[in-house]
Write an enzyme that holds these catalytic residues in place. Structure first.
Site, PDB file in Angstrom:
ATOM      1  N   HIS A 116       4.200  -3.015  -0.690  1.00 49.86           N
ATOM      2  CA  HIS A 116       4.393  -1.964  -1.704  1.00 49.86           C
ATOM      3  C   HIS A 116       5.134  -0.857  -0.892  1.00 49.86           C
ATOM      4  CE1 HIS A 116       3.764   0.874  -4.768  1.00 49.86           C
ATOM      5  NE2 HIS A 116       2.990   1.590  -4.050  1.00 49.86           N
ATOM      6  N   GLU A 145      -6.595   9.032  -7.749  1.00 51.42           N
ATOM      7  CA  GLU A 145      -6.356   7.949  -7.149  1.00 51.42           C
ATOM      8  C   GLU A 145      -7.145   7.452  -6.093  1.00 51.42           C
ATOM      9  OE1 GLU A 145      -2.022   7.401  -6.582  1.00 51.42           O
ATOM     10  OE2 GLU A 145      -1.710   7.642  -8.517  1.00 51.42           O
ATOM     11  N   HIS A 174      -0.097  -2.970  -1.917  1.00 56.41           N
ATOM     12  CA  HIS A 174      -0.685  -2.470  -3.150  1.00 56.41           C
ATOM     13  C   HIS A 174      -1.556  -3.544  -3.843  1.00 56.41           C
ATOM     14  CE1 HIS A 174      -1.690  -0.162  -6.937  1.00 56.41           C
ATOM     15  NE2 HIS A 174      -0.815   0.729  -6.379  1.00 56.41           N
ATOM     16  N   SER A 196      19.870   7.576  -2.638  1.00 55.21           N
ATOM     17  CA  SER A 196      20.017   8.376  -3.701  1.00 55.21           C
ATOM     18  C   SER A 196      18.710   8.188  -4.459  1.00 55.21           C
ATOM     19  CB  SER A 196      20.858   8.146  -4.660  1.00 55.21           C
ATOM     20  OG  SER A 196      20.741   6.754  -5.420  1.00 55.21           O
ATOM     21  N   TYR A 205      10.696   3.885  -9.670  1.00 52.01           N
ATOM     22  CA  TYR A 205       9.565   3.030 -10.096  1.00 52.01           C
ATOM     23  C   TYR A 205       8.214   3.736  -9.970  1.00 52.01           C
ATOM     24  CZ  TYR A 205      13.226  -0.103 -11.017  1.00 52.01           C
ATOM     25  OH  TYR A 205      14.582  -0.715 -11.418  1.00 52.01           O
ATOM     26  N   ALA A 206       8.273   4.828  -9.276  1.00 52.08           N
ATOM     27  CA  ALA A 206       7.049   5.557  -8.876  1.00 52.08           C
ATOM     28  C   ALA A 206       6.076   5.606 -10.056  1.00 52.08           C
ATOM     29  CB  ALA A 206       7.182   6.713  -8.153  1.00 52.08           C
ATOM     30  N   GLN A 207       4.850   5.254 -10.151  1.00 54.46           N
ATOM     31  CA  GLN A 207       4.004   5.501 -11.473  1.00 54.46           C
ATOM     32  C   GLN A 207       3.006   6.511 -11.358  1.00 54.46           C
ATOM     33  OE1 GLN A 207       2.165   1.814 -12.720  1.00 54.46           O
ATOM     34  NE2 GLN A 207       4.132   0.653 -13.233  1.00 54.46           N
ATOM     35  N   GLY A 208       2.197   6.449 -10.373  1.00 49.83           N
ATOM     36  CA  GLY A 208       0.897   7.296 -10.418  1.00 49.83           C
ATOM     37  C   GLY A 208       1.369   8.737 -10.489  1.00 49.83           C
ATOM     38  N   GLY A 209       2.154   9.195  -9.300  1.00 48.58           N
ATOM     39  CA  GLY A 209       2.651  10.693  -9.420  1.00 48.58           C
ATOM     40  C   GLY A 209       2.552  11.176  -8.061  1.00 48.58           C
ATOM     41  N   ARG A 256      -6.478   1.891  -0.069  1.00 48.20           N
ATOM     42  CA  ARG A 256      -5.861   0.664  -0.232  1.00 48.20           C
ATOM     43  C   ARG A 256      -6.019  -0.398   0.684  1.00 48.20           C
ATOM     44  NH1 ARG A 256      -0.086   2.862  -2.516  1.00 48.20           N
ATOM     45  NH2 ARG A 256      -0.959   4.006  -4.382  1.00 48.20           N
ATOM     46  N   ASP A 285      17.371  -1.287   5.179  1.00 45.83           N
ATOM     47  CA  ASP A 285      18.902  -1.095   5.866  1.00 45.83           C
ATOM     48  C   ASP A 285      18.701   0.131   7.086  1.00 45.83           C
ATOM     49  OD1 ASP A 285      19.501  -2.863   4.212  1.00 45.83           O
ATOM     50  OD2 ASP A 285      20.814  -1.851   2.828  1.00 45.83           O
ATOM     51  N   THR A 317      11.978   5.386  -5.697  1.00 43.20           N
ATOM     52  CA  THR A 317      11.490   6.686  -6.374  1.00 43.20           C
ATOM     53  C   THR A 317      11.525   6.242  -8.098  1.00 43.20           C
ATOM     54  OG1 THR A 317      12.531   7.785  -4.689  1.00 43.20           O
ATOM     55  CG2 THR A 317      12.131   8.838  -6.904  1.00 43.20           C
ATOM     56  N   ARG A 343      -1.155   5.013   4.291  1.00 40.52           N
ATOM     57  CA  ARG A 343      -0.823   6.048   3.302  1.00 40.52           C
ATOM     58  C   ARG A 343      -1.712   6.139   2.361  1.00 40.52           C
ATOM     59  NH1 ARG A 343       2.438   6.470  -1.501  1.00 40.52           N
ATOM     60  NH2 ARG A 343       2.505   4.260  -1.506  1.00 40.52           N
TER      61      ARG A 343
HETATM   62  P1  FAD Z   1      14.076   5.247  -2.386  1.00 40.41           P
HETATM   63  O1  FAD Z   1      13.661   6.162  -3.599  1.00 40.41           O
HETATM   64  O2  FAD Z   1      14.056   3.991  -2.271  1.00 40.41           O
HETATM   65  O3  FAD Z   1      15.534   5.422  -2.359  1.00 40.41           O
HETATM   66  C1  FAD Z   1      16.598   4.806  -1.060  1.00 40.41           C
HETATM   67  C2  FAD Z   1      17.869   4.984  -1.654  1.00 40.41           C
HETATM   68  O4  FAD Z   1      18.791   4.462  -0.445  1.00 40.41           O
HETATM   69  C3  FAD Z   1      18.511   3.937  -2.933  1.00 40.41           C
HETATM   70  O5  FAD Z   1      19.359   4.758  -3.675  1.00 40.41           O
HETATM   71  C4  FAD Z   1      19.247   2.716  -2.292  1.00 40.41           C
HETATM   72  O6  FAD Z   1      20.096   2.096  -3.070  1.00 40.41           O
HETATM   73  C5  FAD Z   1      19.763   3.556  -1.079  1.00 40.41           C
HETATM   74  N1  FAD Z   1      20.028   2.562   0.107  1.00 40.41           N
HETATM   75  C6  FAD Z   1      19.158   1.784   0.665  1.00 40.41           C
HETATM   76  N2  FAD Z   1      20.052   0.918   1.668  1.00 40.41           N
HETATM   77  C7  FAD Z   1      21.310   1.682   1.583  1.00 40.41           C
HETATM   78  C8  FAD Z   1      22.518   1.288   2.329  1.00 40.41           C
HETATM   79  N3  FAD Z   1      22.529   0.434   3.226  1.00 40.41           N
HETATM   80  N4  FAD Z   1      23.644   2.000   1.867  1.00 40.41           N
HETATM   81  C9  FAD Z   1      23.683   2.721   0.995  1.00 40.41           C
HETATM   82  N5  FAD Z   1      22.296   3.108   0.281  1.00 40.41           N
HETATM   83  C10 FAD Z   1      21.312   2.474   0.516  1.00 40.41           C
HETATM   84  N6  FAD Z   1       4.779   6.893  -4.045  1.00 40.41           N
HETATM   85  C11 FAD Z   1       4.137   8.096  -4.647  1.00 40.41           C
HETATM   86  O7  FAD Z   1       4.174   9.152  -3.885  1.00 40.41           O
HETATM   87  N7  FAD Z   1       3.677   8.120  -5.784  1.00 40.41           N
HETATM   88  C12 FAD Z   1       3.637   7.140  -6.880  1.00 40.41           C
HETATM   89  O8  FAD Z   1       2.863   7.197  -7.737  1.00 40.41           O
HETATM   90  C13 FAD Z   1       4.449   5.838  -6.105  1.00 40.41           C
HETATM   91  N8  FAD Z   1       4.601   4.780  -7.127  1.00 40.41           N
HETATM   92  C14 FAD Z   1       5.293   3.729  -6.593  1.00 40.41           C
HETATM   93  C15 FAD Z   1       5.376   2.636  -7.524  1.00 40.41           C
HETATM   94  C16 FAD Z   1       6.197   1.768  -7.178  1.00 40.41           C
HETATM   95  C17 FAD Z   1       6.366   0.392  -8.020  1.00 40.41           C
HETATM   96  C18 FAD Z   1       7.126   1.520  -5.749  1.00 40.41           C
HETATM   97  C19 FAD Z   1       7.924   0.722  -5.460  1.00 40.41           C
HETATM   98  C20 FAD Z   1       6.741   2.734  -4.976  1.00 40.41           C
HETATM   99  C21 FAD Z   1       6.000   3.752  -5.418  1.00 40.41           C
HETATM  100  N9  FAD Z   1       5.682   4.935  -4.579  1.00 40.41           N
HETATM  101  C22 FAD Z   1       4.930   6.021  -5.058  1.00 40.41           C
HETATM  102  C23 FAD Z   1       6.303   4.815  -3.379  1.00 40.41           C
HETATM  103  C24 FAD Z   1       7.696   6.056  -3.624  1.00 40.41           C
HETATM  104  O9  FAD Z   1       8.126   5.815  -4.668  1.00 40.41           O
HETATM  105  C25 FAD Z   1       8.561   5.603  -2.355  1.00 40.41           C
HETATM  106  O10 FAD Z   1       8.078   5.602  -0.990  1.00 40.41           O
HETATM  107  C26 FAD Z   1       9.713   6.904  -2.428  1.00 40.41           C
HETATM  108  O11 FAD Z   1      10.313   7.164  -3.780  1.00 40.41           O
HETATM  109  C27 FAD Z   1      10.807   6.472  -1.360  1.00 40.41           C
HETATM  110  O12 FAD Z   1      11.867   7.632  -1.486  1.00 40.41           O
HETATM  111  P2  FAD Z   1      13.177   7.324  -0.753  1.00 40.41           P
HETATM  112  O13 FAD Z   1      14.003   8.649  -1.329  1.00 40.41           O
HETATM  113  O14 FAD Z   1      12.777   7.750   0.778  1.00 40.41           O
HETATM  114  O15 FAD Z   1      13.816   6.039  -0.948  1.00 40.41           O
HETATM  115  C1  SIN Z   2       0.423   3.750  -7.934  1.00 43.23           C
HETATM  116  O1  SIN Z   2       0.773   4.416  -9.151  1.00 43.23           O
HETATM  117  O2  SIN Z   2      -0.443   3.193  -7.946  1.00 43.23           O
HETATM  118  C2  SIN Z   2       1.394   3.822  -6.925  1.00 43.23           C
HETATM  119  C3  SIN Z   2       1.201   5.215  -6.289  1.00 43.23           C
HETATM  120  C4  SIN Z   2       1.704   5.359  -4.601  1.00 43.23           C
HETATM  121  O3  SIN Z   2       2.029   4.274  -4.380  1.00 43.23           O
HETATM  122  O4  SIN Z   2       1.418   6.091  -3.921  1.00 43.23           O
END
Ligand code: FAD
Ligand code: SIN
Length: 525
Positions: free
Chosen positions: A349, A113, A241, A12, A44-48, A288, A220, A42, A384
């Site tokens: 990261h 960035e 990071h 989600s 915790y994404a900060q930058g955008g 990075r 997973d 998602t 990336r």
């Molecule tokens: P996620 O958002 O991680 O969602 C995964 C989902 O799967 C979660 O709901 C989890 O509970 C669920 N899940 C996992 N395993 C299972 C399982 N076995 N069964 C059921 N559910 C499960 N990217 C950017 O482009 N810009 C940014 O500014 C940025 N800032 C970031 C800052 C931080 C601190 C972090 C950690 C990452 C950042 N990133 C950023 C990276 C970006 O946030 C992620 O790569 C992206 O949000 C991933 O989205 P997703 O939907 O693939 O996974």
């Molecule tokens: C950040 O805000 O520095 C994270 C951005 C990213 O991981 O893409």
């Protein structure tokens, strides 16, 4: 319990939620997530989110920046697709209710960035992910065709293997019929049969001791697909990071967004000297991989566990408007950003590799898509570009959804799937064994498979991993299935894939740096 559904969505975060909203116009959707609904990378994404919006930016410039960061290993067609389709997908996010900051004249306030040649990052203060997650969940909760289940943990996808058929290699015809899901509140296992399944399980930061990722990031999806003999690639490209806040004992680490460097903050040594000019002309805003390696080197030279980020020269009122969360976090730890330097350290990261998919998000397993951080589309190559991850997720969710809705009606439910087999298992009497193996795993990955690797360290990691793997598999065979044990198993698989793929890559490129390797020439990449 057995359920039948048109579309099963596992995860989600931005990938799972945006895909679910699209396929729900055509059929029933079961959206499952292992924690609370919003807990994800998602959030915790900060930058955008990077997207081309206004002149002087162009698609060509964004494509070029992505290719340069990827160090020669991006798939050009994928980069073009994501960049050119990205702006429309971001407009869709806005239409769904996600707010992004604007300037006084009403245009989007685009940030910059590392690795970006233009200001092109749409953001909501320094909590962009929280805002996107909020907006998407609101739409999901209001949708009559989507059923969202929290605390439902996907253990394995169901394939021919579960029908008793032997699957020998990754290249064989394998089909996904759905998944086995563990209700972590009741301990009951459910069988879900789906016409189409989406893996959107995010990253695997917890394979290392320090990470910016929340606890859900245990790889997973990649591990499930690898077990099912689907293709996985690029796992050696783990992004550290450069600037996690140095605060020993806090894990996950708090991130100091790269946008802070985009705003003008600079990296400094303990003596107050800037050092990035010795490593790259782009200084603190180099990609990075370069910045993280430079910091790693400076830390090794000084013997001190962190370097500094200096924002003291920046207009502090504006800083507080742009980065209220970062400002408040530093303040809560006694760091006044206006007058004091921020201690920072690289932390695991982002996983650039993952489940191999094509331009429609199709994995090598039939009827199984993978989107978001768990997928390897070819966009990121060996490294990336900042803020390209949220963008990749929305572009590929759309493409996967369009593909899935075209096909799903022709797919029937497999009626030979057995119930989960728990025969011969009992409750574990020593949960501490799981914790101990997890600690050991994270330590060995941080010590031997970090930013700078060597052949000897990789071999040592593999030898240690074999022991932990053997012990954990034995425990799994005799223990009632639990989330904790499954996550450990999955992380061991992730570690194994990182080490194996890192060992196989004999030239240094992007995030993969082995000091026994040659630096890659263009031919060798
Ligand atoms: P996620 O958002 O991680 O969602 C995964 C989902 O799967 C979660 O709901 C989890 O509970 C669920 N899940 C996992 N395993 C299972 C399982 N076995 N069964 C059921 N559910 C499960 N990217 C950017 O482009 N810009 C940014 O500014 C940025 N800032 C970031 C800052 C931080 C601190 C972090 C950690 C990452 C950042 N990133 C950023 C990276 C970006 O946030 C992620 O790569 C992206 O949000 C991933 O989205 P997703 O939907 O693939 O996974
Ligand atoms: C950040 O805000 O520095 C994270 C951005 C990213 O991981 O893409």
């Amino acid at each position: 319990m057995q359920t039948e559904v048109d579309f099963l969505v596992i995860g989600s975060g931005i990938a799972g939620l945006s895909y679910a909203l699209k396929v729900a116009q055509h059929g029933s959707v079961m959206l499952v997530t292992k924690s609370n609904a919003d807990e994800s990378n998602t959030k915790y994404a900060q930058g955008g989110i990077a997207a081309v919006f206004d002149a002087p930016d162009t698609y060509q410039k964004h494509v070029q920046d992505t290719l340069i960061a990827g160090d020669g290993l991006c798939k050009t067609e994928v980069v073009h697709t994501v960049v050119t389709e990205g702006s429309e997908r971001v407009r869709e996010l806005i239409a769904w209710g996600a707010a992004f900051d604007k300037t006084k004249d009403g245009t989007y306030d685009l940030a910059r960035e590392g690795g970006h040649s233009e200001h092109r990052i749409l953001h909501y203060k320094d909590v962009t992910g929280l805002e996107i997650e909020r907006a998407l969940l609101e739409k999901i909760n209001a949708h009559p065709q989507i059923k969202l289940y929290t605390h439902l943990f996907a253990v394995d996808i169901i394939t021919e293997h579960h029908l008793g058929q032997e699957i020998n290699s990754q290249s064989e015809n394998i089909t996904c019929f759905g998944a086995y899901l563990l209700d972590t509140l009741t301990g009951k296992m459910q069988t879900v049969l789906a016409r189409k399944t989406l893996m959107a399980t995010g990253g695997a930061g917890h394979v290392y001791k320090t990470t910016t990722n929340p606890a859900i990031a245990t790889g997973d999806g990649v591990a499930m697909v690898y077990r099912a003999k689907g293709a996985v690639n690029g796992m050696e490209f783990i992004q550290f990071h450069p600037t996690a806040l140095y605060n020993p004992g806090q894990n996950p680490c708090f991130l100091i967004s790269e946008a802070v460097r985009g705003f003008g903050a600079v990296l400094k040594t303990h003596n107050g000297h800037e050092f990035m000019q010795m490593y790259d002309d782009r200084k603190s805003l180099a990609p990075r991989d370069i910045v993280a390696r430079a910091i790693d080197n400076e830390m090794k030279k000084s013997g001190i566990d962190y370097v500094y980020l200096d924002a003291t020269h920046l207009p502090m009122n504006d800083f507080k408007v742009h980065f209220p969360n970062i400002y408040a976090k530093c303040k809560s730890l006694g760091i006044d950003v206006a007058t004091q330097l921020i201690p920072v350290v690289p932390a695991c990261h982002y996983m650039c590799g993952g489940i191999t998919v094509d331009l429609n998000g199709c994995s090598t397993i039939k009827n199984l898509y993978a989107v978001g951080e768990c997928a390897s589309t070819g966009l990121h190559g060996a490294n990336r570009l900042a803020s390209n991850s949220l963008l990749e997720a929305v572009v590929f969710s759309h493409r996967a959804a369009m593909h899935a809705v075209n096909e799903f009606k022709q797919i029937g439910f497999e009626n030979r799937v057995p119930k989960w087999n728990a025969e011969g298992t009992s409750q574990p009497n020593e949960l501490v064994l799981i914790t101990q193996n997890l600690n050991e795993l994270q330590s060995l990955m941080s010590n031997y498979v970090g930013i700078v690797r060597t052949n000897q360290r990789l071999k040592r990691a593999l030898d240690r991993l074999r022991i932990i793997y053997g012990e954990t598999e034995a425990l799994y065979g005799r223990t009632v299935v639990s989330q904790q044990l499954c996550e450990l198993r999955n992380l061991i698989t992730i570690a194994y894939l990182i080490v194996k793929q890192a060992t196989a890559r004999k030239v240094n490129v992007g995030l993969h740096y082995n000091s026994d390797n040659a630096i890659a020439t263009n031919d060798a990449k």
